[in-house]
Design a protein around this motif. Structure first.
Motif, PDB file in Angstrom:
ATOM      1  N   PRO A  60     -17.217  -2.002  -3.643  1.00 27.78           N
ATOM      2  CA  PRO A  60     -16.568  -3.037  -4.448  1.00 27.78           C
ATOM      3  C   PRO A  60     -15.083  -3.139  -4.109  1.00 27.78           C
ATOM      4  O   PRO A  60     -14.445  -2.148  -3.712  1.00 27.78           O
ATOM      5  CB  PRO A  60     -16.780  -2.551  -5.888  1.00 27.78           C
ATOM      6  CG  PRO A  60     -18.029  -1.728  -5.812  1.00 27.78           C
ATOM      7  CD  PRO A  60     -17.964  -1.052  -4.471  1.00 27.78           C
ATOM      8  N   LEU A  61     -14.523  -4.317  -4.273  1.00 28.89           N
ATOM      9  CA  LEU A  61     -13.169  -4.578  -3.803  1.00 28.89           C
ATOM     10  C   LEU A  61     -12.132  -3.649  -4.437  1.00 28.89           C
ATOM     11  O   LEU A  61     -11.174  -3.235  -3.773  1.00 28.89           O
ATOM     12  CB  LEU A  61     -12.791  -6.042  -4.079  1.00 28.89           C
ATOM     13  CG  LEU A  61     -11.491  -6.511  -3.426  1.00 28.89           C
ATOM     14  CD1 LEU A  61     -11.590  -6.455  -1.905  1.00 28.89           C
ATOM     15  CD2 LEU A  61     -11.137  -7.919  -3.884  1.00 28.89           C
ATOM     16  N   ASP A  62     -12.315  -3.300  -5.712  1.00 30.54           N
ATOM     17  CA  ASP A  62     -11.326  -2.409  -6.330  1.00 30.54           C
ATOM     18  C   ASP A  62     -11.349  -1.034  -5.662  1.00 30.54           C
ATOM     19  O   ASP A  62     -10.299  -0.399  -5.507  1.00 30.54           O
ATOM     20  CB  ASP A  62     -11.539  -2.296  -7.841  1.00 30.54           C
ATOM     21  CG  ASP A  62     -12.944  -1.880  -8.214  1.00 30.54           C
ATOM     22  OD1 ASP A  62     -13.883  -2.278  -7.536  1.00 30.54           O
ATOM     23  OD2 ASP A  62     -13.104  -1.146  -9.207  1.00 30.54           O
ATOM     24  N   SER A  63     -12.532  -0.572  -5.238  1.00 32.55           N
ATOM     25  CA  SER A  63     -12.615   0.699  -4.520  1.00 32.55           C
ATOM     26  C   SER A  63     -11.959   0.598  -3.153  1.00 32.55           C
ATOM     27  O   SER A  63     -11.278   1.526  -2.705  1.00 32.55           O
ATOM     28  CB  SER A  63     -14.079   1.127  -4.363  1.00 32.55           C
ATOM     29  OG  SER A  63     -14.658   1.405  -5.614  1.00 32.55           O
ATOM     30  N   ILE A  64     -12.155  -0.534  -2.481  1.00 30.99           N
ATOM     31  CA  ILE A  64     -11.525  -0.739  -1.168  1.00 30.99           C
ATOM     32  C   ILE A  64     -10.003  -0.719  -1.309  1.00 30.99           C
ATOM     33  O   ILE A  64      -9.290  -0.093  -0.520  1.00 30.99           O
ATOM     34  CB  ILE A  64     -11.994  -2.077  -0.552  1.00 30.99           C
ATOM     35  CG1 ILE A  64     -13.485  -1.994  -0.201  1.00 30.99           C
ATOM     36  CG2 ILE A  64     -11.156  -2.439   0.670  1.00 30.99           C
ATOM     37  CD1 ILE A  64     -14.088  -3.321   0.211  1.00 30.99           C
ATOM     38  N   GLN A  65      -9.515  -1.375  -2.355  1.00 31.68           N
ATOM     39  CA  GLN A  65      -8.067  -1.426  -2.548  1.00 31.68           C
ATOM     40  C   GLN A  65      -7.515  -0.043  -2.906  1.00 31.68           C
ATOM     41  O   GLN A  65      -6.421   0.322  -2.496  1.00 31.68           O
ATOM     42  CB  GLN A  65      -7.712  -2.444  -3.634  1.00 31.68           C
ATOM     43  CG  GLN A  65      -6.258  -2.869  -3.590  1.00 31.68           C
ATOM     44  CD  GLN A  65      -6.025  -4.191  -4.295  1.00 31.68           C
ATOM     45  OE1 GLN A  65      -6.801  -5.126  -4.144  1.00 31.68           O
ATOM     46  NE2 GLN A  65      -4.950  -4.265  -5.063  1.00 31.68           N
ATOM     47  N   GLN A  66      -8.288   0.741  -3.672  1.00 31.98           N
ATOM     48  CA  GLN A  66      -7.863   2.108  -3.958  1.00 31.98           C
ATOM     49  C   GLN A  66      -7.829   2.930  -2.668  1.00 31.98           C
ATOM     50  O   GLN A  66      -6.922   3.744  -2.460  1.00 31.98           O
ATOM     51  CB  GLN A  66      -8.814   2.764  -4.967  1.00 31.98           C
ATOM     52  CG  GLN A  66      -8.695   2.223  -6.382  1.00 31.98           C
ATOM     53  CD  GLN A  66      -7.381   2.595  -7.042  1.00 31.98           C
ATOM     54  OE1 GLN A  66      -6.771   3.597  -6.711  1.00 31.98           O
ATOM     55  NE2 GLN A  66      -6.940   1.767  -7.972  1.00 31.98           N
TER      56      GLN A  66
ATOM     57  N   ILE B 116     -19.911 -10.022  -4.688  1.00 27.77           N
ATOM     58  CA  ILE B 116     -18.614 -10.664  -4.927  1.00 27.77           C
ATOM     59  C   ILE B 116     -17.617 -10.239  -3.854  1.00 27.77           C
ATOM     60  O   ILE B 116     -16.868 -11.059  -3.308  1.00 27.77           O
ATOM     61  CB  ILE B 116     -18.077 -10.317  -6.333  1.00 27.77           C
ATOM     62  CG1 ILE B 116     -18.994 -10.893  -7.418  1.00 27.77           C
ATOM     63  CG2 ILE B 116     -16.658 -10.848  -6.519  1.00 27.77           C
ATOM     64  CD1 ILE B 116     -18.683 -10.386  -8.816  1.00 27.77           C
ATOM     65  N   THR B 117     -17.620  -8.958  -3.530  1.00 29.24           N
ATOM     66  CA  THR B 117     -16.690  -8.433  -2.521  1.00 29.24           C
ATOM     67  C   THR B 117     -16.934  -9.078  -1.165  1.00 29.24           C
ATOM     68  O   THR B 117     -15.991  -9.540  -0.496  1.00 29.24           O
ATOM     69  CB  THR B 117     -16.849  -6.903  -2.404  1.00 29.24           C
ATOM     70  OG1 THR B 117     -16.562  -6.310  -3.673  1.00 29.24           O
ATOM     71  CG2 THR B 117     -15.922  -6.330  -1.347  1.00 29.24           C
TER      72      THR B 117
ATOM     73  N   GLY C 177       0.501  -8.067   0.720  1.00 27.97           N
ATOM     74  CA  GLY C 177       1.087  -9.020  -0.212  1.00 27.97           C
ATOM     75  C   GLY C 177       0.065  -9.936  -0.867  1.00 27.97           C
ATOM     76  O   GLY C 177       0.342 -10.556  -1.903  1.00 27.97           O
ATOM     77  N   GLN C 178      -1.141 -10.028  -0.255  1.00 33.72           N
ATOM     78  CA  GLN C 178      -2.206 -10.878  -0.798  1.00 33.72           C
ATOM     79  C   GLN C 178      -3.196 -10.103  -1.683  1.00 33.72           C
ATOM     80  O   GLN C 178      -4.114 -10.688  -2.239  1.00 33.72           O
ATOM     81  CB  GLN C 178      -2.979 -11.548   0.352  1.00 33.72           C
ATOM     82  CG  GLN C 178      -2.129 -12.420   1.250  1.00 33.72           C
ATOM     83  CD  GLN C 178      -2.890 -12.859   2.493  1.00 33.72           C
ATOM     84  OE1 GLN C 178      -3.115 -12.085   3.427  1.00 33.72           O
ATOM     85  NE2 GLN C 178      -3.306 -14.116   2.495  1.00 33.72           N
ATOM     86  N   PHE C 179      -2.998  -8.785  -1.784  1.00 33.27           N
ATOM     87  CA  PHE C 179      -3.969  -7.958  -2.526  1.00 33.27           C
ATOM     88  C   PHE C 179      -4.090  -8.394  -3.983  1.00 33.27           C
ATOM     89  O   PHE C 179      -5.186  -8.416  -4.551  1.00 33.27           O
ATOM     90  CB  PHE C 179      -3.553  -6.474  -2.472  1.00 33.27           C
ATOM     91  CG  PHE C 179      -3.902  -5.783  -1.182  1.00 33.27           C
ATOM     92  CD1 PHE C 179      -4.385  -6.496  -0.086  1.00 33.27           C
ATOM     93  CD2 PHE C 179      -3.737  -4.414  -1.051  1.00 33.27           C
ATOM     94  CE1 PHE C 179      -4.694  -5.854   1.104  1.00 33.27           C
ATOM     95  CE2 PHE C 179      -4.052  -3.750   0.135  1.00 33.27           C
ATOM     96  CZ  PHE C 179      -4.528  -4.486   1.220  1.00 33.27           C
ATOM     97  N   LEU C 180      -2.971  -8.699  -4.632  1.00 30.70           N
ATOM     98  CA  LEU C 180      -3.004  -9.040  -6.053  1.00 30.70           C
ATOM     99  C   LEU C 180      -3.853 -10.276  -6.299  1.00 30.70           C
ATOM    100  O   LEU C 180      -4.702 -10.292  -7.198  1.00 30.70           O
ATOM    101  CB  LEU C 180      -1.581  -9.253  -6.585  1.00 30.70           C
ATOM    102  CG  LEU C 180      -1.487  -9.641  -8.065  1.00 30.70           C
ATOM    103  CD1 LEU C 180      -2.053  -8.535  -8.948  1.00 30.70           C
ATOM    104  CD2 LEU C 180      -0.030  -9.931  -8.452  1.00 30.70           C
ATOM    105  N   GLN C 181      -3.645 -11.307  -5.467  1.00 33.04           N
ATOM    106  CA  GLN C 181      -4.424 -12.538  -5.627  1.00 33.04           C
ATOM    107  C   GLN C 181      -5.914 -12.269  -5.394  1.00 33.04           C
ATOM    108  O   GLN C 181      -6.776 -12.769  -6.130  1.00 33.04           O
ATOM    109  CB  GLN C 181      -3.914 -13.588  -4.636  1.00 33.04           C
ATOM    110  CG  GLN C 181      -4.653 -14.918  -4.699  1.00 33.04           C
ATOM    111  CD  GLN C 181      -4.159 -15.895  -3.634  1.00 33.04           C
ATOM    112  OE1 GLN C 181      -3.118 -15.661  -3.002  1.00 33.04           O
ATOM    113  NE2 GLN C 181      -4.888 -16.978  -3.436  1.00 33.04           N
ATOM    114  N   LEU C 182      -6.212 -11.445  -4.405  1.00 35.79           N
ATOM    115  CA  LEU C 182      -7.604 -11.154  -4.070  1.00 35.79           C
ATOM    116  C   LEU C 182      -8.294 -10.376  -5.190  1.00 35.79           C
ATOM    117  O   LEU C 182      -9.419 -10.709  -5.599  1.00 35.79           O
ATOM    118  CB  LEU C 182      -7.649 -10.361  -2.765  1.00 35.79           C
ATOM    119  CG  LEU C 182      -9.002 -10.277  -2.050  1.00 35.79           C
ATOM    120  CD1 LEU C 182      -9.459 -11.652  -1.583  1.00 35.79           C
ATOM    121  CD2 LEU C 182      -8.902  -9.325  -0.850  1.00 35.79           C
TER     122      LEU C 182
END
Length: 776
Positions: A571-577, A616-617, A630-635
């Motif tokens: 999931p995207l939140d795990s990828i971002q972590q 979703i991811t 810089g695009q992480f927040l929007q994503l």
């Protein structure tokens, strides 16, 4: 007439009443009209052990080994609850509060149950038992005890009155059951749930504290301690951090948090900052500012409860706090702050009247588990199972949440199936018992839209260019294909995060087959005992290995830094972590690559994560060649918005129905589940614990464990093991019950001794889940 061995009933009742009244007086709550709440709380404390006055209990408490009657005959909680319910009726208290008081007293030695079921058990057999107990009371001695307790004139201590009260309760039981059924159909509020937990918590904490602490040693619960509001500011002044661009951004975020105006009518806040931006110090500083304002304007001293999802992150945060207090010249004092989780050491050191001392084991256990401190660092499990539980031990500290400031770090780790239930309960707790909440994350799901942001989030995500994310998700790859296509750059460090232990092991072997020197690579998984795992993490942090192959355990909050991170699809939140483990300090350009690994049957990701979050991811990342930081927040905002729209609230809604009907325990139904079924961590199959005798220290620990088991006194066993538990757990792993290669069970736990270590344990990859066969 005794409540405990050699301790007068009058002393205990008076002590519990004084403690529960003290605990209530520390709070500012809206649960009920203050006079009613004070009165109900006081009478709960007085009556909770009144049933101990009958001769059967007195025989038992004075000579437990010679008591001959059935166990039910020496019971006391039900009689106490019945007498209280009728007494409160004579005091003009309505059915609802009488029933809450009945439930609290009846269950004060056990776990909360369905309040309707409690009334269904009131049959003739139960009445006959209670009548025998009432007739076995020495009422002249009881009157004397009540006078000593200071309640002689307020009650009616005669056999005739108590028998009449017994008849009245059983006559009224049917109408009380009808009242509950009608109330259950009408109620749509969580306020009654909070009321029950609050009153139950006040009683059981006062009861255990009076019996376990006050009876045995001099201790004042009324002496609270101050925490300086400028604690973090003074700590920061003592630091000599380099003026890098990233540190300047951290300072800018801290100053923005420091300038945020505080309006006490606002109970929800959020701090959404990129990884490595100083959220711990900033959120703690805001909590101290909020605490000062609450104390000034409301006259109460809020506790600060800092919760995190993982033990490894708790240890890091606890070390930061220890350093902050130390720099401020504050010695270790658990009345000021403590760390509490299931492996925490049972040790409570404090300073009173200018003297430092350690309280004894039993008192320390009660003080720690009761959160008797100003700042508590704890796990999500401890926090959420204080709010969603029927268990006596968990609920004891619920009243400490009143007026508290609750920091929930890494909030994205809260399972989304409970978002709705948690949101509703937090709103009720803010309204009814004055709680304040701060949600902190680099991937904030924003499931509290009313929360006020402490910073301009975009201003901190936008300038960052520490990492670039590269999705390679069009075609799946096998482990072997992935290893073959790797290109290595000289001088760079690499982190690989895989979804399962077996896939991580397979990738490690594939790297060696591709010619990677095994001295360059280290392996991490939960099949390696915690002591060795921590050693490897610290070695990786200090740059001793060029390549780390790991499962998700390294993903959130672990302070390591790599040039290149590869993450199997998640999931995207795990990828971002995971991206937070790459170029954390902005010294060079980092790369994060996402791949889709398969075992030729299905994606490894599908064994771990639900299909909705993965879909979703993949939809959000598909077609993108790269995503700059810089695009992480929007994503991530798009991800959580889509998840909120697609996820099911069914489990939350059924749990909420259970909470609103005070259905604390029982069977699942179509429309509701009991509160006891709440599980923050979903089990991924049945597991067994295994002790790995990894070194000589482990052998010493296990020998000490065996010595403890041979002790005859179970209380001494419990005390000795509590002192050993932290060291013991450093060698314990959990493996699935269904593994091919199970160790022998010794003293109820899997045991791998030094002699059989090579048969069950690989010194690089950890536990051998498959037998490799023995050569004879």
């Amino acid at each position: 007439m005794y409540s405990h061995p050699h301790y007068l009933l009058s002393e205990h009742l008076r002590g519990v009443e004084q403690l529960s009244s003290l605990f209530l007086s520390e709070k500012s709550v809206r649960l009920a009209e203050p006079v009613l709440l004070d009165k109900v709380n006081r009478w709960i404390a007085l009556f909770h052990d009144l049933g101990k006055s009958h001769a059967f209990f007195q025989q038992y408490i004075q000579s437990p080994d010679t008591f001959q009657g059935p166990a039910a005959l020496k019971s006391h909680a039900l009689l106490s609850a019945v007498l209280l319910a009728v007494f409160l009726k004579d005091q003009g208290v309505d059915e609802f509060w009488r029933l809450l008081a009945f439930l609290v007293v009846k269950r004060h030695h056990g776990n909360l149950d369905d309040w309707l079921e409690e009334l269904k058990r009131m049959g003739e057999e139960t009445k006959a038992l209670l009548k025998r107990q009432v007739e076995a009371v020495d009422y002249s001695a009881l009157a004397e005890q009540m006078a000593l307790a200071g309640f002689g004139k307020e009650g009616n201590w005669t056999k005739e009155t108590w028998l009449a009260w017994l008849d009245e309760f059983f006559t009224e039981a049917r109408s009380l059951r009808r009242f509950i059924m009608s109330w259950n159909r009408r109620n749509e509020s969580l306020a009654p749930y909070v009321q029950v937990l609050f009153l139950f918590s006040l009683l059981i904490d006062a009861d255990k504290s009076e019996a376990g602490i006050v009876q045995k040693q001099s201790w004042s619960f009324s002496k609270r301690k101050d925490v300086p509001v400028d604690l973090v500011l003074r700590y920061k002044q003592q630091q000599s951090w380099h003026q890098t661009a990233l540190n300047q951004l951290r300072e800018r975020a801290f100053q923005e948090v420091d300038r945020t105006p505080i309006d006490l009518s606002q109970h929800f806040y959020r701090l959404n900052l990129p990884t490595g931006m100083g959220k711990t110090l900033a959120s703690l500083h805001f909590a101290l500012r909020l605490r000062e304002k609450i104390e000034q304007q409301q006259g109460v001293k809020p506790r600060i409860i800092y919760s995190l999802p993982f033990l490894s992150v708790i240890d890091q945060t606890a070390n930061v706090l220890k350093e902050v207090f130390s720099v401020n010249g504050v010695e270790e004092d658990h009345q000021l702050w403590l760390a509490h989780h299931h492996l925490a050491d049972i040790r409570y050191t404090t300073k009173q009247d200018d003297e430092r001392y350690d309280v004894d084991y039993e008192a320390a256990k009660l003080l720690i588990e009761g959160w008797h401190s100003e700042l508590i660092v704890t796990t999500f499990v401890q926090l959420f199972e204080t709010m969603f539980s029927n268990r006596n031990a968990s609920l004891r500290k619920f009243h400490r949440l009143a007026n508290s400031i609750i920091l929930i770090d890494e909030v994205q780790a809260v399972p989304h199936r409970y978002w709705l239930a948690i949101r509703r309960l937090f709103a009720a707790m803010a309204e009814e018992i004055g709680c304040y909440f701060l949600f902190s994350s680099a991937t904030d799901p924003k499931w509290f839209p009313e929360a006020v942001s402490l910073v301009d989030e975009q201003a901190y995500f936008q300038p960052l260019s520490r990492v670039t994310l590269y999705p390679h998700i069009n075609e799946p790859m096998t482990i072997e294909e992935f290893a073959r296509q790797m290109e290595w750059e000289e001088g760079k460090t690499y982190l690989f995060i895989l979804n399962t232990i077996e896939s991580a092991k397979a990738f490690y072997h594939a790297l060696l087959e591709e010619g990677i020197d095994e001295t360059e690579v280290i392996f991490l998984s939960t099949h390696i005992p915690p002591k060795e795992r921590l050693r490897r993490i610290m070695a990786a942090k200090h740059g001793e290995y060029r390549i780390v192959v790991s499962t998700q355990l390294i993903e959130a909050g672990v302070d390591v830094d790599f040039d290149v991170v590869y993450r199997d699809l998640a999931p995207l939140d795990s990828i971002q972590q995971a991206a937070g483990r790459c170029n954390r300090h902005g010294r060079r350009k980092g790369e994060v690559h996402v791949v889709r690994l398969t075992d030729n049957r299905r994606l490894y990701a599908s064994y771990i994560y639900d299909a909705i979050r993965l879909d979703i991811t993949q939809t959000l990342l598909k077609g993108k060649e790269k995503v700059d930081e810089g695009q992480f927040l929007q994503l991530i905002t798009s991800y959580f918005e889509t998840l909120a729209a697609r996820m099911s609230n069914a489990e939350s809604e059924r749990l909420l129905k259970g909470m609103m009907t005070l259905y604390f325990d029982g069977e699942e139904a179509i429309d509701r589940i009991p509160v006891s079924h709440f599980r923050l961590i979903e089990g991924d199959g049945e597991k067994i614990n295994v002790f790995i005798e990894l070194d000589e220290e482990a052998a010493d620990v296990f020998r000490e464990y065996e010595e403890i088991l041979r002790l005859g006194d179970r209380w001494e066993r419990r005390k000795r093991f509590a002192a050993l538990k932290s060291r013991f757990s450093q060698y314990v792993i959990a493996i699935p019950v269904k593994v091919d290669h199970r160790p022998p069970i010794v003293h109820g736990i899997g045991y791998v001794g030094r002699d059989s270590l090579n048969d069950f344990y690989d010194e690089t990859l950890g536990y051998r889940t498959k037998s490799e066969g023995l050569i004879w």
